[in-house]
Scaffold this active site. Structure first.
Site, PDB file in Angstrom:
ATOM      1  N   HIS A 158    -113.597  -6.998  12.253  1.00 48.93           N
ATOM      2  CA  HIS A 158    -113.259  -5.590  12.468  1.00 48.93           C
ATOM      3  C   HIS A 158    -111.967  -5.202  11.872  1.00 48.93           C
ATOM      4  O   HIS A 158    -111.319  -4.494  12.488  1.00 48.93           O
ATOM      5  CB  HIS A 158    -113.146  -5.487  14.063  1.00 48.93           C
ATOM      6  CG  HIS A 158    -114.462  -6.052  14.802  1.00 48.93           C
ATOM      7  ND1 HIS A 158    -115.407  -5.529  15.276  1.00 48.93           N
ATOM      8  CD2 HIS A 158    -114.392  -7.650  15.189  1.00 48.93           C
ATOM      9  CE1 HIS A 158    -116.336  -6.331  15.747  1.00 48.93           C
ATOM     10  NE2 HIS A 158    -115.798  -7.710  15.827  1.00 48.93           N
ATOM     11  N   SER A 279     -98.042   8.386 -10.100  1.00 51.00           N
ATOM     12  CA  SER A 279     -97.831   9.809  -9.492  1.00 51.00           C
ATOM     13  C   SER A 279     -97.077  10.523 -10.158  1.00 51.00           C
ATOM     14  O   SER A 279     -96.002  10.336 -10.759  1.00 51.00           O
ATOM     15  CB  SER A 279     -97.401   9.939  -8.129  1.00 51.00           C
ATOM     16  OG  SER A 279     -96.974  10.946  -7.829  1.00 51.00           O
ATOM     17  N   LYS A 285     -94.938   5.403  -6.904  1.00 49.28           N
ATOM     18  CA  LYS A 285     -96.080   5.022  -6.750  1.00 49.28           C
ATOM     19  C   LYS A 285     -96.909   4.149  -7.728  1.00 49.28           C
ATOM     20  O   LYS A 285     -96.517   4.417  -8.986  1.00 49.28           O
ATOM     21  CB  LYS A 285     -97.015   6.489  -6.581  1.00 49.28           C
ATOM     22  CG  LYS A 285     -96.748   7.164  -5.631  1.00 49.28           C
ATOM     23  CD  LYS A 285     -97.483   6.620  -4.195  1.00 49.28           C
ATOM     24  CE  LYS A 285     -98.518   7.455  -4.010  1.00 49.28           C
ATOM     25  NZ  LYS A 285     -99.439   7.172  -3.042  1.00 49.28           N
ATOM     26  N   GLU A 292    -110.570   2.882  -6.511  1.00 47.04           N
ATOM     27  CA  GLU A 292    -111.227   3.734  -5.664  1.00 47.04           C
ATOM     28  C   GLU A 292    -112.349   4.667  -6.190  1.00 47.04           C
ATOM     29  O   GLU A 292    -113.242   4.894  -5.656  1.00 47.04           O
ATOM     30  CB  GLU A 292    -109.818   5.127  -5.423  1.00 47.04           C
ATOM     31  CG  GLU A 292    -108.759   4.620  -4.378  1.00 47.04           C
ATOM     32  CD  GLU A 292    -107.685   5.256  -4.584  1.00 47.04           C
ATOM     33  OE1 GLU A 292    -107.668   6.190  -3.690  1.00 47.04           O
ATOM     34  OE2 GLU A 292    -107.028   5.469  -5.763  1.00 47.04           O
TER      35      GLU A 292
END
Ligand code: ARG
Length: 461
Positions: A158, A279, A285, A292
């Site tokens: 979980h 970024s 970043k 992704e």
């Protein structure tokens, strides 16, 4: 100006719109090598069976070889008026060798031709590329596993801290998944390996062709048994897309874990510069864009599977033009999945493992509570359910005190269960917890060392 190949019963050519909706050359040109391979096998068989004269057969083979060179050197002009790869090749053959070209299509139809070409492509390109990509990915995962046999991290259920595991064990979980994907590749190769060629349009042919010969030439195990089935079967493409979908699902799970692991809150791994982006506004970043995109790609690959499944749904036997839409989803899935597997292999091989952060996290969230319960069972002879209750109360106490289980003073523990002794503390560490899980397939470093050896033996030999 009716079509040169079938124009006999036509007075006019197709409208521009008809040509646009009908043509497949824009994508099926990718089958050129398989189309020529199939035609050569068919032609050689026609000569051997005395169905066409040997000298025409020679011209045809030479012409086909020349066309292969023209295509591979970029000199071939594809025409959408000629609809597909089969007619583009045949029409060029006629330009090159004259009327003898007209003998190639004896005892054959584009229906068995396209089924054969596409099967060869799925077998020799799509499935072989996937197999090679997956074994490379397994090698990278096994490499990380071997370096992290006793790197302790939290195991989750979980996405809540559950029990400590080793990072090597976690990497090997994916090795098993990709191993099953490879076995699906092998399975579908066996089932699909029957040759449609010689089924002709749908019913077979009156010419004395030898389908066993063409099957052997093209590396098939046997000719497909039923001509109606052979020209209308696309199961092999669906099985490939299903296998591709399951592989993409596995990749998406690993990608998601890597996205989580490289966040500032986890910091379990560092993604290499090669697979990160920055970024344009936030200088700090490092974004895991490749992970992704891999996580996302499953949607489009399953979409390909759905697309072909629905094209095939309800089609009456035998060939219908719907089946021309079989190729783009397969090509798409192959290209995008290949890129995902390659990117994932690089990301896994290059990632930095922050073992200290993993270890710190491994103990957080009372992950050794089960070990305490197991100790009460084995040392005090308590039934497991009672032990579970005692440990529940212990965790509650630790939570109110804001400390870990092994930081609770013995007297506190004894208030909950008087028979507890200070021997309990040695089972409450994360190292003791993983070391104890020695059951076959378990996470203890001892088992993981064996599992690495077994994975190398099963997957990298
Ligand atoms: N371009 C067609 C395809 O990809 C080839 C087969 C055409 N056969 C036919 N009877 N129209 O499926």
């Amino acid at each position: 100006n009716a079509n040169a190949l079938w124009g006999g019963r036509f007075e006019a050519g197709p409208s521009a719109i008809m040509e646009e909706i009908n043509a497949s050359i824009g994508f099926d040109k990718r089958l050129y090598a398989q189309d020529i391979q199939g035609s050569k096998a068919h032609c050689a068989m026609l000569v051997k069976q005395n169905i066409i004269p040997a000298e025409d057969g020679e011209k045809i083979i030479e012409g086909l070889e020349r066309i292969l060179q023209e295509i591979e050197s970029g000199k071939f002009t594809f025409s959408s008026a000629l609809e597909d790869i089969h007619m583009n090749v045949e029409s060029r053959l006629r330009e090159l060798i004259g009327p003898a070209a007209g003998r190639l299509h004896t005892g054959r139809s584009r229906n068995d031709q396209v089924a054969t070409d596409f099967k060869l492509w799925v077998r020799d390109v799509a499935l072989n590329d996937l197999e090679a990509g997956l074994s490379g990915l397994q090698e990278a995962l096994i490499g990380q596993a071997e370096k992290n046999i006793d790197t302790v991290m939290p195991g989750f259920t979980h996405l809540q801290a559950a029990q400590p595991v080793t990072f090597g064990h976690h990497m090997l979980a994916y090795v098993e998944m990709f191993g099953r994907d490879r076995s699906r590749v092998a399975d579908c190769k066996v089932r699909m390996n029957e040759n449609p060629l010689g089924s002709a349009a749908l019913a077979g042919t009156p010419y004395p062709i030898d389908r066993h010969l063409t099957a052997a030439t093209l590396g098939f195990d046997r000719p497909a048994a039923n001509s109606l089935d052979a020209v209308s079967d696309r199961d092999f493409a669906l099985e490939y897309l299903n296998t591709a979908s399951i592989t993409a699902m596995h990749l998406s799970r690993l990608a998601e874990e890597m996205v989580i692991w490289c966040s500032a809150q986890f910091k379990f791994i560092g993604m290499s510069d090669k697979f990160s982006t920055g970024s344009s506004i936030m200088p700090q970043k490092r974004n895991p864009d490749a992970a992704e995109l891999i996580r996302s790609k499953i949607g489009r690959i399953v979409g390909c599977y759905n697309s072909l499944m629905l094209s095939m749904k309800g089609l009456p036997l035998a060939y219908s033009k719907d089946m021309q839409e079989d190729k783009e989803p397969v090509f798409f899935a192959h290209d995008h999945l290949g890129l995902c597997v390659a990117a994932m292999t690089g990301m896994v091989a290059d990632m930095k493992v922050f073992a200290d952060n993993m270890r710190k996290a491994a103990g957080a969230g009372y992950t050794t509570a089960t070990d305490l319960a197991d100790w009460l069972v084995s040392e005090l002879g308590m039934p497991f359910r009672d032990a579970h209750h005692v440990v529940g109360a212990t965790v509650k106490l630790a939570e109110t005190k804001g400390c870990d289980l092994d930081q609770l003073p013995l007297e506190d523990l004894q208030k909950i269960e008087p028979k507890i002794t200070d021997a309990v503390f040695k089972v409450l560490t994360v190292d003791a917890s993983v070391a104890a899980r020695k059951s076959f397939g378990g996470t203890s470093p001892e088992r993981v060392r064996e599992a690495v050896a077994s994975a190398k033996e099963r997957f990298l030999k």
